[in-house]
Write an enzyme that holds these catalytic residues in place. Sequence first.
Site, short mmCIF file in Angstrom:
data_model
loop_
_atom_site.label_atom_id
_atom_site.label_comp_id
_atom_site.label_asym_id
_atom_site.label_seq_id
_atom_site.Cartn_x
_atom_site.Cartn_y
_atom_site.Cartn_z
N ASN A 90 -4.32 5.86 -2.69
CA ASN A 90 -3.81 4.78 -1.85
C ASN A 90 -4.87 3.69 -1.85
OD1 ASN A 90 -4.61 3.71 1.00
ND2 ASN A 90 -2.41 3.85 1.12
N MET A 99 0.84 -1.19 0.00
CA MET A 99 0.00 0.00 0.00
C MET A 99 0.88 1.24 0.00
SD MET A 99 -3.31 -0.63 0.16
CE MET A 99 -4.53 -0.11 1.37
N CYS A 100 0.33 2.27 -0.52
CA CYS A 100 1.08 3.51 -0.67
C CYS A 100 0.80 4.43 0.51
CB CYS A 100 0.64 4.20 -1.95
SG CYS A 100 0.66 3.08 -3.35
N GLN A 101 1.48 5.55 0.53
CA GLN A 101 1.19 6.57 1.53
C GLN A 101 0.89 7.88 0.83
OE1 GLN A 101 2.12 6.73 5.22
NE2 GLN A 101 3.03 4.70 5.49
#
Lengths: 257, 257
Positions: free
Chosen positions: A108, A1-3
């Site tokens: 995200n 997962m991204c931020q």
Amino acid sequence: MCQLLAMNCNVPTDIVFSFTGFAHRGGRTDTHHDGWGIAFFEGAGVRHFVDHQAAIASPIAELIKRYPIKSTNVIAHIRKATQGHVALENCHPFVRELWGRYWVFAHNGDLKEFTPQLDGAFRPVGSTDSEHAFCFLLQELRRRFGDTPPALPALRAALGELVRQISDFGTFNMMLSDGTALFAHCSTKLSYVVRQYPFVTARLSDEDLSVDFSQVTTPNDRVAIIVTEPLTTNETWTAFAPGELLVFIDGSPVPVA
Amino acid sequence: MCQLLAMNCNVPTDIVFSFTGFAHRGGRTDTHHDGWGIAFFEGAGVRHFVDHQAAIASPIAELIKRYPIKSTNVIAHIRKATQGHVALENCHPFVRELWGRYWVFAHNGDLKEFTPQLDGAFRPVGSTDSEHAFCFLLQELRRRFGDTPPALPALRAALGELVRQISDFGTFNMMLSDGTALFAHCSTKLSYVVRQYPFVTARLSDEDLSVDFSQVTTPNDRVAIIVTEPLTTNETWTAFAPGELLVFIDGSPVPVA
């Protein structure tokens, strides 16, 4: 997962402090090392920096930590690839033009089998679900409102419907700005803090760094910071409710009828 | 008038040497101090840097002179404002998407009363004649070819017609790339040099700096540099004929039937 990290303010403000903590998640305090990006509105223009290197190793991230670019709307993203390979064209944020304004978008989450029909007006360059969703959003806004941008309440209502449609396909924490307002939608996790008078000293959770905002602000400044994970240990962050879409203008969330 | 610099190569190459001489025209050896910009294709992605500060004073220009970003297609621009105020949204190059590819455009010259009708698919964000011309070009390409990008000969023919139309309104030295080919049109002044084996030592005309390309290349490398004013004193630059549109692929101009 991204931020994700976004900033919305009432006067042009630099994001050096918050970006410093955030960038360290790109390969040092976290595992987000598949590229990063940041976009700053400056008037109607946008400064857009993307890099497929980890933020921790990127000379461009280093520049941004030292060069206080001032902006009222900023969106940043650190990528952990889930869909799409590690390549520049897959780095968020993405920038496109609609209604003679630039729009900046970052996401995200992970959308499964999200393949809405695109009519060709906005086509993805890369291979991410995120850029596909952004093209879909802009296409549908143009389809609804034609060549005339709507007033904010109509725009917010349309975005609310569209993000709900997209959220049926998976996690869709996202940030979107046209340089006047910042729209933030929470599927699973998003928090914000409003920094305003009286300013306190904030301490980054990712690095041994503090800043006394009262030394670098005026009593009229107001700055909202919106993130997937709170950045500081001694400020009160407000969590979004799942499904919530907030509109930030001039440094705080505004009620939009 | 502005200055243009482009590079087209057969292998990803850094533009540090040529950009160093070019950037010095932004406020030191010349009077081009109303902003600057550069865009690098990297695969399908684009790194896009713009700054409304003079190139000579810009921390971002400084970064680019030190950070060897490698690319096969680069377009750079130093601005002397003729139309449109000094603002980020008026800095070239401009980037838009068509057919799922990014297109990068920069212009030198001045168009008088050029106000073609735009249908809304591509609208200028800033106030320059140049961005207006870019939006018109992309709109007309999409109108002619629909959602399917044409083969190169048809694309070149269409661009040839369109740049002639635009040139009726004034000076239109321009550079355009979709990351696979670089199109350069000369109204009044444009020159190019092809650097290839056996490489020589080139000496910048704007600064006391030389580079021996044989030390930093392989025998197979080929690099075309296209500029409004030649950058070096000891290479043979070929001037474009007025009205000429050349297509550069893999580091050299190619005949396109």
